[in-house]
Design an enzyme around this catalytic site. Structure first.
Site, PDB file in Angstrom:
ATOM      1  N   TRP A 154       0.801  -1.226   0.000  1.00  0.00           N
ATOM      2  CA  TRP A 154       0.000   0.000   0.000  1.00  0.00           C
ATOM      3  C   TRP A 154       0.831   1.273   0.000  1.00  0.00           C
ATOM      4  CZ3 TRP A 154       1.824   2.024   4.449  1.00  0.00           C
ATOM      5  CH2 TRP A 154       2.113   1.165   5.521  1.00  0.00           C
ATOM      6  N   ASN A 155       2.129   1.190   0.196  1.00  0.00           N
ATOM      7  CA  ASN A 155       2.840   2.453   0.425  1.00  0.00           C
ATOM      8  C   ASN A 155       3.119   3.248  -0.853  1.00  0.00           C
ATOM      9  OD1 ASN A 155       4.674   0.494  -0.223  1.00  0.00           O
ATOM     10  ND2 ASN A 155       6.296   1.318   1.056  1.00  0.00           N
ATOM     11  N   LYS A 178      -2.482  -8.097  -8.080  1.00  0.00           N
ATOM     12  CA  LYS A 178      -3.283  -8.054  -6.837  1.00  0.00           C
ATOM     13  C   LYS A 178      -2.723  -6.919  -5.990  1.00  0.00           C
ATOM     14  CE  LYS A 178      -3.976  -8.973  -2.991  1.00  0.00           C
ATOM     15  NZ  LYS A 178      -4.260  -7.891  -2.018  1.00  0.00           N
ATOM     16  N   GLY A 231       6.295  -6.498  -0.341  1.00  0.00           N
ATOM     17  CA  GLY A 231       5.507  -6.435   0.885  1.00  0.00           C
ATOM     18  C   GLY A 231       6.375  -6.750   2.076  1.00  0.00           C
ATOM     19  N   GLY A 232       5.741  -7.150   3.153  1.00  0.00           N
ATOM     20  CA  GLY A 232       6.462  -7.442   4.385  1.00  0.00           C
ATOM     21  C   GLY A 232       7.258  -8.738   4.287  1.00  0.00           C
ATOM     22  N   GLU A 253      10.555  -8.320  -2.900  1.00  0.00           N
ATOM     23  CA  GLU A 253      11.104  -7.059  -2.376  1.00  0.00           C
ATOM     24  C   GLU A 253      10.465  -6.859  -1.013  1.00  0.00           C
ATOM     25  OE1 GLU A 253      13.445  -5.643  -3.805  1.00  0.00           O
ATOM     26  OE2 GLU A 253      13.261  -6.062  -5.941  1.00  0.00           O
ATOM     27  N   LEU A 254      11.257  -7.015   0.047  1.00  0.00           N
ATOM     28  CA  LEU A 254      10.654  -7.111   1.378  1.00  0.00           C
ATOM     29  C   LEU A 254      11.088  -5.958   2.286  1.00  0.00           C
ATOM     30  CD1 LEU A 254      11.076 -10.976   1.596  1.00  0.00           C
ATOM     31  CD2 LEU A 254       9.180  -9.670   0.646  1.00  0.00           C
ATOM     32  N   CYS A 287      10.068   1.026   2.581  1.00  0.00           N
ATOM     33  CA  CYS A 287      10.950  -0.107   2.887  1.00  0.00           C
ATOM     34  C   CYS A 287      12.399   0.353   3.020  1.00  0.00           C
ATOM     35  CB  CYS A 287      10.829  -1.144   1.792  1.00  0.00           C
ATOM     36  SG  CYS A 287      11.080  -0.462   0.169  1.00  0.00           S
ATOM     37  N   GLU A 389      11.511  -3.856  11.925  1.00  0.00           N
ATOM     38  CA  GLU A 389      10.993  -2.794  11.056  1.00  0.00           C
ATOM     39  C   GLU A 389       9.725  -2.187  11.647  1.00  0.00           C
ATOM     40  OE1 GLU A 389       9.194  -3.851   7.254  1.00  0.00           O
ATOM     41  OE2 GLU A 389      10.441  -2.309   6.326  1.00  0.00           O
TER      42      GLU A 389
HETATM   43  P1  NDP Z   1       2.030  -7.211   3.219  1.00  0.00           P
HETATM   44  O1  NDP Z   1       3.175  -8.113   3.136  1.00  0.00           O
HETATM   45  O2  NDP Z   1       1.031  -7.403   4.277  1.00  0.00           O
HETATM   46  O3  NDP Z   1       1.223  -7.233   1.855  1.00  0.00           O
HETATM   47  C1  NDP Z   1       1.805  -7.029   0.589  1.00  0.00           C
HETATM   48  C2  NDP Z   1       0.864  -7.582  -0.456  1.00  0.00           C
HETATM   49  O4  NDP Z   1       0.804  -8.994  -0.320  1.00  0.00           O
HETATM   50  C3  NDP Z   1      -0.581  -7.098  -0.308  1.00  0.00           C
HETATM   51  O5  NDP Z   1      -1.158  -6.982  -1.582  1.00  0.00           O
HETATM   52  C4  NDP Z   1      -1.228  -8.234   0.451  1.00  0.00           C
HETATM   53  O6  NDP Z   1      -2.599  -8.293   0.280  1.00  0.00           O
HETATM   54  C5  NDP Z   1      -0.523  -9.416  -0.189  1.00  0.00           C
HETATM   55  N1  NDP Z   1      -0.522 -10.638   0.588  1.00  0.00           N
HETATM   56  C6  NDP Z   1      -0.440 -10.781   1.929  1.00  0.00           C
HETATM   57  N2  NDP Z   1      -0.448 -12.091   2.253  1.00  0.00           N
HETATM   58  C7  NDP Z   1      -0.516 -12.791   1.099  1.00  0.00           C
HETATM   59  C8  NDP Z   1      -0.595 -14.188   0.770  1.00  0.00           C
HETATM   60  N3  NDP Z   1      -0.589 -15.133   1.701  1.00  0.00           N
HETATM   61  N4  NDP Z   1      -0.652 -14.547  -0.516  1.00  0.00           N
HETATM   62  C9  NDP Z   1      -0.662 -13.609  -1.473  1.00  0.00           C
HETATM   63  N5  NDP Z   1      -0.643 -12.291  -1.237  1.00  0.00           N
HETATM   64  C10 NDP Z   1      -0.564 -11.875   0.033  1.00  0.00           C
HETATM   65  O7  NDP Z   1       2.647  -5.768   3.217  1.00  0.00           O
HETATM   66  P2  NDP Z   1       1.909  -4.388   3.319  1.00  0.00           P
HETATM   67  O8  NDP Z   1       0.925  -4.177   2.238  1.00  0.00           O
HETATM   68  O9  NDP Z   1       1.471  -4.260   4.722  1.00  0.00           O
HETATM   69  O10 NDP Z   1       3.127  -3.404   2.990  1.00  0.00           O
HETATM   70  C11 NDP Z   1       4.037  -3.012   3.914  1.00  0.00           C
HETATM   71  C12 NDP Z   1       5.254  -3.895   3.897  1.00  0.00           C
HETATM   72  O11 NDP Z   1       5.838  -3.934   2.621  1.00  0.00           O
HETATM   73  C13 NDP Z   1       6.313  -3.341   4.792  1.00  0.00           C
HETATM   74  O12 NDP Z   1       6.613  -4.296   5.783  1.00  0.00           O
HETATM   75  C14 NDP Z   1       7.519  -3.078   3.908  1.00  0.00           C
HETATM   76  O13 NDP Z   1       8.693  -3.483   4.495  1.00  0.00           O
HETATM   77  C15 NDP Z   1       7.237  -3.820   2.691  1.00  0.00           C
HETATM   78  N6  NDP Z   1       7.699  -3.088   1.519  1.00  0.00           N
HETATM   79  C16 NDP Z   1       8.821  -3.479   0.866  1.00  0.00           C
HETATM   80  C17 NDP Z   1       9.287  -2.788  -0.218  1.00  0.00           C
HETATM   81  C18 NDP Z   1      10.487  -3.220  -0.960  1.00  0.00           C
HETATM   82  O14 NDP Z   1      10.635  -2.862  -2.089  1.00  0.00           O
HETATM   83  N7  NDP Z   1      11.378  -3.989  -0.393  1.00  0.00           N
HETATM   84  C19 NDP Z   1       8.596  -1.611  -0.716  1.00  0.00           C
HETATM   85  C20 NDP Z   1       7.425  -1.297   0.014  1.00  0.00           C
HETATM   86  C21 NDP Z   1       6.995  -2.020   1.089  1.00  0.00           C
HETATM   87  P3  NDP Z   1      -3.605  -7.529   1.298  1.00  0.00           P
HETATM   88  O15 NDP Z   1      -2.958  -6.261   1.691  1.00  0.00           O
HETATM   89  O16 NDP Z   1      -4.783  -7.294   0.486  1.00  0.00           O
HETATM   90  O17 NDP Z   1      -3.818  -8.481   2.408  1.00  0.00           O
END
Ligand code: NDP
Length: 496
Positions: A154-155, A178, A231-232, A253-254, A287, A389
């Site tokens: 979402w960021n 997604k 994501g996370g 990318e976490l 991130c 984090e």
């Molecule tokens: P999440 O990991 O919760 O979610 C990321 C995406 O993955 C969302 O679309 C989420 O869906 C989806 N998702 C979650 N669980 C699953 C699953 N089991 N199977 C498939 N898809 C899934 O992260 P946030 O959205 O909360 O974003 C913040 C995090 O992202 C931070 O911790 C940050 O560190 C990381 N981040 C990393 C970056 C990088 O480039 N390294 C850049 C930006 C953020 P839904 O939200 O709909 O549940």
């Protein structure tokens, strides 16, 4: 009462309601009000999107386009994004509450991803191998990896999508996207431009909804060849395990906990700005946040004094107002998480130098999710506030004496996404850049990013690289073709 805008999924070039008719609400973080409803796609919807993407990849119109034609479409999409950057940025702000200034800068920059990869589409060449066998002609082809599931957070929804969408399309892949449940609408608006650019229906699809439902279905689908996830770290590791069951390629990318290191020969005013940009820009929800600030002993007191003064003047407010410097936190769970970490830091004995709690006041409007820009001094690298984090405007300052100690502290962490180095010595800059285990090192700058330069994590910060030519390779696989020029087939019982 006027009905809320309703956003449907985008599958096979159509705006489709979710198969079981359910929608979820999306909230504006500055007003704390629901402003739209979004399709809660089911696994069935996700499966349908994968099937149409797979059909386009194998037998559809897309599979028949040559690389130059594909590149032209990708380029055209860049033009349309350029024309619509303001509108896209406003959708992002309504969903994630980040500053319009920041989202507009990102949306104005997005076309470059489409121009760069659009141009690269027809420059991916195989090679002729000077093979060690008589009467054999051997060459390689770089082919699209297949259907890509692009899962975004979402960021920075559109920027992080561009990292995936532009190279995947240029490589000839098809996609099912997604977006995060918190920020679906800008990605759906982008689909209007995908359609306008003339991509055949089914090449790019969006299933909105929850990670555990639509997201999981994509990760499990046997016809998805690759998952491109941002994501996370916890979700990423889980996605990786699920994807392994069908041997999918993954780029992940976490998270990060990046060290921003200020040496005693740094230009202090520049380093103060670098530290601020590392942690308070985007309300720390990035991130690459420079959330561990390492400051050398000799300048520690002076530096921290100037930093706190500067940070104290940060203007909180409406993210749509171009004078605002710090906006609200995007989601209620994130807001709670940040406040919990502030309490953790206090209980660990860190000293509150600035902030240290929720923010309220007229500048926060109706938002319930503002956190004060917070600075902790006296942090030790073993504390949880230094190791985990936070993803918010919370900075931990750690004191160090020698270069070796700075490197040791910088590397004593599970993450390895980025690092900052502030020094006027080129020797020191090169030595420390080489020693830090992170995918990006910035020297005398912070938070710079480009479509041209590879981005990704060491250690628990991820796998693979996005951007640049390396980013394109993540969407290609190599085929080796062997052609015999011999007059007859040699002994069939012996390997050639
Ligand atoms: P999440 O990991 O919760 O979610 C990321 C995406 O993955 C969302 O679309 C989420 O869906 C989806 N998702 C979650 N669980 C699953 C699953 N089991 N199977 C498939 N898809 C899934 O992260 P946030 O959205 O909360 O974003 C913040 C995090 O992202 C931070 O911790 C940050 O560190 C990381 N981040 C990393 C970056 C990088 O480039 N390294 C850049 C930006 C953020 P839904 O939200 O709909 O549940």
């Amino acid at each position: 009462m006027t009905a809320l805008p309703k956003f449907n999924a985008y599958i096979n070039g159509q705006w489709v309601p979710p198969s079981d008719g359910r929608y979820f609400e999306t909230v504006n973080p500055y007003t704390s009000k629901v402003w739209a409803e979004v399709a809660r796609c089911t696994p069935e919807d996700a499966n349908r999107a994968v099937e149409v993407a797979h059909a386009q990849l194998t037998t559809g119109e897309w599979s028949k386009l040559n690389a130059t034609q594909r590149g032209a479409l990708v380029h055209k999409l860049g033009d349309l994004i350029k024309e619509n950057a303001q509108e896209l940025a406003e959708y992002e702000v309504r969903d994630n509450g980040k500053l319009l200034n920041e989202m507009l800068a990102q949306c104005n920059y997005l076309p470059q991803w489409f121009y760069y990869y659009g141009g690269l589409a027809d420059k991916i060449e195989g090679s002729v191998i000077p093979i060690d066998k008589a009467e054999i002609f051997n060459f390689t082809r770089h082919e699209p990896i297949g259907v890509v599931a692009a899962i975004t957070p979402w960021n920075s929804p559109l920027l992080l999508l561009a990292f995936k969408l532009a190279p995947a399309l240029a490589a000839g892949c098809t996609l099912v996207i997604k977006p995060s449940e918190f920020t679906s609408t800008s990605t759906l608006k982008l689909m209007e431009l995908v359609e306008k650019a003339g991509f055949p229906p089914g090449v790019v699809n969006v299933v909105t909804g929850f990670g555990a439902e639509a997201g999981a279905a994509l990760v499990e689908h046997p016809k998805v060849a690759k998952v491109a996830f941002t994501g996370g770290t916890e979700s990423g590791a889980y996605v990786y395990q699920q994807a392994a069951k069908t041997l999918k390629r993954c780029t992940l990318e976490l998270g990060g906990k990046s060290p921003n290191i200020v040496f005693d020969d740094a230009v202090i005013d520049d380093a103060v700005k670098g530290a601020i940009s590392g942690i308070f820009a985007a309300t720390g929800q990035t991130c690459i946040a420079g959330s561990r600030l390492l400051v050398q002993d000799g300048i520690y007191d002076e530096f921290v004094k100037r930093l706190v003064e500067f940070a104290r003047s940060a203007r909180m407010g409406d993210p749509m107002d171009t004078n605002t410097q710090v906006g609200p936190v995007t989601t209620p769970p994130q807001y709670q998480k940040i406040l919990q970490y502030i309490e953790v830091a206090k209980s660990e004995g860190a000293e509150v130098l600035l902030g240290g709690g929720p923010a309220s006041g007229p500048e926060c409007g109706d938002s319930q999710w503002f956190v004060q820009p917070t600075i902790f001094g006296g942090v030790h690298n073993k504390m949880r506030i230094a190791q985990e984090e936070v993803f918010g405007p919370v900075l931990s300052i750690i004191r160090f004496k020698t270069d070796e100690e700075a490197v040791e502290i910088a590397n004593d962490i599970a993450f390895g996404l980025a690092a900052g180095v502030w020094t006027q010595s080129i020797k020191r800059a090169l030595k420390v850049s080489a020693a830090i285990r992170a995918g990006t090192i910035w020297v005398n700058t912070y938070r710079a990013i480009s479509y041209m330069s590879p981005f990704g994590g060491y250690k628990m910060s991820g796998l693979g690289r996005e951007n640049g030519i390396e980013g394109m390779k993540e969407y290609l696989q190599t085929k080796s073709v062997w052609i015999s020029t011999a007059a007859d087939v040699p002994n069939p019982f012996v390997m050639r």
